[in-house]
Design a protein around this motif. Structure first.
Motif, PDB file in Angstrom:
ATOM      1  N   TYR A 157     -41.676   6.101  60.878  1.00  0.00           N
ATOM      2  CA  TYR A 157     -40.380   6.399  61.936  1.00  0.00           C
ATOM      3  C   TYR A 157     -40.929   7.734  62.033  1.00  0.00           C
ATOM      4  O   TYR A 157     -40.644   7.763  63.596  1.00  0.00           O
ATOM      5  CB  TYR A 157     -39.457   6.736  60.487  1.00  0.00           C
ATOM      6  CG  TYR A 157     -38.234   7.422  60.953  1.00  0.00           C
ATOM      7  CD1 TYR A 157     -37.591   7.065  62.441  1.00  0.00           C
ATOM      8  CD2 TYR A 157     -37.944   8.594  60.672  1.00  0.00           C
ATOM      9  CE1 TYR A 157     -36.352   7.645  62.871  1.00  0.00           C
ATOM     10  CE2 TYR A 157     -36.560   9.323  61.192  1.00  0.00           C
ATOM     11  CZ  TYR A 157     -36.420   9.055  62.720  1.00  0.00           C
ATOM     12  OH  TYR A 157     -35.176   9.991  63.048  1.00  0.00           O
ATOM     13  N   LYS A 158     -41.929   8.399  61.699  1.00  0.00           N
ATOM     14  CA  LYS A 158     -42.807   9.866  61.862  1.00  0.00           C
ATOM     15  C   LYS A 158     -43.910   9.459  63.559  1.00  0.00           C
ATOM     16  O   LYS A 158     -43.451  10.388  64.727  1.00  0.00           O
ATOM     17  CB  LYS A 158     -43.372  10.826  61.085  1.00  0.00           C
ATOM     18  CG  LYS A 158     -42.326  11.416  60.087  1.00  0.00           C
ATOM     19  CD  LYS A 158     -42.794  11.961  58.787  1.00  0.00           C
ATOM     20  CE  LYS A 158     -42.186  12.831  58.146  1.00  0.00           C
ATOM     21  NZ  LYS A 158     -43.342  13.957  57.401  1.00  0.00           N
ATOM     22  N   ARG A 159     -44.550   8.121  63.237  1.00  0.00           N
ATOM     23  CA  ARG A 159     -44.910   7.639  64.037  1.00  0.00           C
ATOM     24  C   ARG A 159     -44.268   6.779  65.721  1.00  0.00           C
ATOM     25  O   ARG A 159     -43.927   7.762  67.065  1.00  0.00           O
ATOM     26  CB  ARG A 159     -45.891   6.847  64.116  1.00  0.00           C
ATOM     27  CG  ARG A 159     -47.051   6.255  64.941  1.00  0.00           C
ATOM     28  CD  ARG A 159     -47.821   5.031  64.291  1.00  0.00           C
ATOM     29  NE  ARG A 159     -47.364   4.303  63.567  1.00  0.00           N
ATOM     30  CZ  ARG A 159     -47.432   3.963  62.262  1.00  0.00           C
ATOM     31  NH1 ARG A 159     -48.972   4.837  62.135  1.00  0.00           N
ATOM     32  NH2 ARG A 159     -47.390   3.196  62.510  1.00  0.00           N
TER      33      ARG A 159
ATOM     34  N   ASN B  95     -44.210   9.059  69.224  1.00  0.00           N
ATOM     35  CA  ASN B  95     -44.386   8.005  70.299  1.00  0.00           C
ATOM     36  C   ASN B  95     -43.611   8.390  71.851  1.00  0.00           C
ATOM     37  O   ASN B  95     -43.676   8.943  72.530  1.00  0.00           O
ATOM     38  CB  ASN B  95     -44.326   7.252  70.297  1.00  0.00           C
ATOM     39  CG  ASN B  95     -45.758   6.324  69.539  1.00  0.00           C
ATOM     40  OD1 ASN B  95     -46.832   7.019  69.555  1.00  0.00           O
ATOM     41  ND2 ASN B  95     -46.123   5.172  68.487  1.00  0.00           N
ATOM     42  N   PHE B  96     -41.589   9.375  71.234  1.00  0.00           N
ATOM     43  CA  PHE B  96     -40.853   9.253  71.924  1.00  0.00           C
ATOM     44  C   PHE B  96     -41.390  10.776  73.072  1.00  0.00           C
ATOM     45  O   PHE B  96     -40.866  10.223  73.816  1.00  0.00           O
ATOM     46  CB  PHE B  96     -39.532   9.501  71.495  1.00  0.00           C
ATOM     47  CG  PHE B  96     -38.301   9.470  71.395  1.00  0.00           C
ATOM     48  CD1 PHE B  96     -37.575   8.904  72.212  1.00  0.00           C
ATOM     49  CD2 PHE B  96     -38.679  11.143  72.066  1.00  0.00           C
ATOM     50  CE1 PHE B  96     -37.015   9.488  72.981  1.00  0.00           C
ATOM     51  CE2 PHE B  96     -37.013  11.949  72.543  1.00  0.00           C
ATOM     52  CZ  PHE B  96     -36.451  10.713  73.627  1.00  0.00           C
ATOM     53  N   ILE B  97     -41.722  11.964  71.947  1.00  0.00           N
ATOM     54  CA  ILE B  97     -41.899  12.719  72.819  1.00  0.00           C
ATOM     55  C   ILE B  97     -43.320  12.664  73.510  1.00  0.00           C
ATOM     56  O   ILE B  97     -43.577  12.687  74.639  1.00  0.00           O
ATOM     57  CB  ILE B  97     -42.203  13.978  71.972  1.00  0.00           C
ATOM     58  CG1 ILE B  97     -43.097  13.773  71.197  1.00  0.00           C
ATOM     59  CG2 ILE B  97     -41.322  14.313  71.416  1.00  0.00           C
ATOM     60  CD1 ILE B  97     -43.627  15.284  70.934  1.00  0.00           C
TER      61      ILE B  97
ATOM     62  N   TYR C  20     -41.329  10.669  76.456  1.00  0.00           N
ATOM     63  CA  TYR C  20     -39.782  11.347  76.953  1.00  0.00           C
ATOM     64  C   TYR C  20     -40.023  11.907  77.045  1.00  0.00           C
ATOM     65  O   TYR C  20     -39.137  13.001  77.444  1.00  0.00           O
ATOM     66  CB  TYR C  20     -38.641  10.377  76.256  1.00  0.00           C
ATOM     67  CG  TYR C  20     -39.254   8.653  76.727  1.00  0.00           C
ATOM     68  CD1 TYR C  20     -38.249   8.312  77.898  1.00  0.00           C
ATOM     69  CD2 TYR C  20     -39.290   7.943  75.653  1.00  0.00           C
ATOM     70  CE1 TYR C  20     -38.331   6.608  78.281  1.00  0.00           C
ATOM     71  CE2 TYR C  20     -38.618   6.333  75.721  1.00  0.00           C
ATOM     72  CZ  TYR C  20     -39.116   6.784  76.992  1.00  0.00           C
ATOM     73  OH  TYR C  20     -39.018   4.854  76.469  1.00  0.00           O
ATOM     74  N   ALA C  21     -40.298  13.102  76.519  1.00  0.00           N
ATOM     75  CA  ALA C  21     -40.549  15.268  76.505  1.00  0.00           C
ATOM     76  C   ALA C  21     -40.815  15.672  78.000  1.00  0.00           C
ATOM     77  O   ALA C  21     -39.671  16.435  78.101  1.00  0.00           O
ATOM     78  CB  ALA C  21     -41.874  15.408  75.843  1.00  0.00           C
ATOM     79  N   ALA C  22     -40.499  14.859  79.050  1.00  0.00           N
ATOM     80  CA  ALA C  22     -40.825  15.631  80.230  1.00  0.00           C
ATOM     81  C   ALA C  22     -39.345  14.845  80.862  1.00  0.00           C
ATOM     82  O   ALA C  22     -39.418  15.122  82.497  1.00  0.00           O
ATOM     83  CB  ALA C  22     -42.159  14.981  81.513  1.00  0.00           C
ATOM     84  N   SER C  23     -38.467  14.156  80.590  1.00  0.00           N
ATOM     85  CA  SER C  23     -37.728  13.380  81.257  1.00  0.00           C
ATOM     86  C   SER C  23     -36.360  14.070  81.267  1.00  0.00           C
ATOM     87  O   SER C  23     -36.074  13.609  82.836  1.00  0.00           O
ATOM     88  CB  SER C  23     -37.770  12.131  80.033  1.00  0.00           C
ATOM     89  OG  SER C  23     -36.399  12.312  79.328  1.00  0.00           O
TER      90      SER C  23
ATOM     91  N   ALA D 168     -33.823   6.652  72.214  1.00  0.00           N
ATOM     92  CA  ALA D 168     -32.966   7.943  70.917  1.00  0.00           C
ATOM     93  C   ALA D 168     -31.858   7.626  69.789  1.00  0.00           C
ATOM     94  O   ALA D 168     -31.835   7.966  69.314  1.00  0.00           O
ATOM     95  CB  ALA D 168     -32.174   9.013  72.157  1.00  0.00           C
ATOM     96  N   GLY D 169     -30.833   6.575  70.876  1.00  0.00           N
ATOM     97  CA  GLY D 169     -29.769   5.570  69.242  1.00  0.00           C
ATOM     98  C   GLY D 169     -30.887   4.761  67.720  1.00  0.00           C
ATOM     99  O   GLY D 169     -30.426   5.530  67.064  1.00  0.00           O
ATOM    100  N   SER D 170     -32.367   4.389  68.586  1.00  0.00           N
ATOM    101  CA  SER D 170     -32.306   3.462  67.720  1.00  0.00           C
ATOM    102  C   SER D 170     -33.422   4.923  66.821  1.00  0.00           C
ATOM    103  O   SER D 170     -33.806   4.517  65.813  1.00  0.00           O
ATOM    104  CB  SER D 170     -34.571   2.973  68.158  1.00  0.00           C
ATOM    105  OG  SER D 170     -33.400   1.790  68.573  1.00  0.00           O
ATOM    106  N   LEU D 171     -33.358   5.489  67.687  1.00  0.00           N
ATOM    107  CA  LEU D 171     -34.590   6.859  66.641  1.00  0.00           C
ATOM    108  C   LEU D 171     -33.023   7.500  65.669  1.00  0.00           C
ATOM    109  O   LEU D 171     -33.972   9.081  65.616  1.00  0.00           O
ATOM    110  CB  LEU D 171     -35.829   7.558  66.691  1.00  0.00           C
ATOM    111  CG  LEU D 171     -36.791   6.633  67.699  1.00  0.00           C
ATOM    112  CD1 LEU D 171     -37.501   7.977  69.028  1.00  0.00           C
ATOM    113  CD2 LEU D 171     -37.303   6.861  66.851  1.00  0.00           C
TER     114      LEU D 171
END
Length: 176
Positions: A85-87, A91-93, A96-99, A126-129
Motif C-alpha cells: 500500500y505504501k509503495r 507511485n501515485f505521487i 500524479y503529483a503535477a496533475s 485515488a479511489g483504489s488508494l
C-alpha cells in the motif's frame, strides 16, 4: 461507474460488473461464483471464504495512522499489506503529483478530452488508494467535462489541486 455505463455494459453482454475501487474479497467471490462447474472447484486465496463479503473492515496494521486526505484504515484493509500500500501511494505521487497543473494546462489549451481522461485516471487511482476527497474532486471535473458544464471548471480545478496537495503532502510524510 458513471451513469449509464452499467446498462451499456449489459447490452454489450457483460453479466457482472465489479466497480472500482476494487474490493478484493468481492472480486474473488464474484470470480468463484462465475467459474464454470466444468473448470473444477474455484480456489480462493488464503483467508478469503467462498461466501459473500460481510461489509466488515478487517483490522489493518497501523490503522491508527491518520493522514489528511487518505483513509488509511480503508486503504490498508483493501491492499492487505502495508508495504505494498505504501509503495502504491508513493507511485501515485510519482505519476500524479503535477496533475493539477496538467489538467489546468489542458483545459486552457481547449483539450477537454485530455482533461476528462486525466481526471478519470486520477479518480480511479485515488479511489483504489482510499483518497475520498480527491476521488470526489476528480469525479467532479470529469462529470463537468462530460456534461459540457464548464462554467465552474476553474473552481473545480482549484479544489482538485488543493485536495491533491493535501494527499501528496500526506504521502511524503510516510517516506520520512
Amino acid at each position: 461507474v458513471m451513469d449509464g455505463d452499467r446498462e451499456r455494459y449489459k447490452q454489450a453482454g457483460l453479466d457482472i460488473l465489479v466497480p472500482k475501487p476494487i474490493d478484493f474479497d468481492r472480486l474473488f467471490f464474484t470470480i468463484d461464483n462465475l467459474a464454470s462447474q466444468d473448470a473444477g472447484q474455484p480456489i480462493s486465496p488464503p483467508g478469503i471464504q467462498n461466501e459473500p463479503p460481510q461489509n466488515k473492515t478487517p483490522a489493518a496494521p497501523n490503522d491508527s495512522l491518520e493522514l489528511p486526505g487518505i483513509d488509511m484504515k480503508k486503504g490498508l484493509a483493501t491492499w492487505k499489506k502495508t508495504e505494498i500500500y505504501k509503495r502504491s501511494l508513493s507511485n501515485f505521487i510519482k505519476h500524479y503529483a503535477a496533475s493539477g497543473f496538467h489538467i489546468d494546462d489542458h483545459y486552457h489549451k481547449g483539450e477537454t478530452d485530455a482533461v476528462r481522461r486525466l481526471a478519470h485516471k486520477i479518480k480511479g487511482a485515488a479511489g483504489s488508494l482510499a483518497m475520498p476527497q480527491l476521488t470526489v474532486a476528480a469525479s467532479q471535473i470529469e462529470t463537468a467535462v462530460v456534461q459540457g458544464e464548464l462554467e465552474h471548471i476553474d473552481q473545480l480545478i482549484k479544489n482538485f489541486d488543493s485536495e491533491l496537495e493535501t494527499v501528496v503532502t500526506s504521502i511524503r510524510t510516510l517516506k520520512e
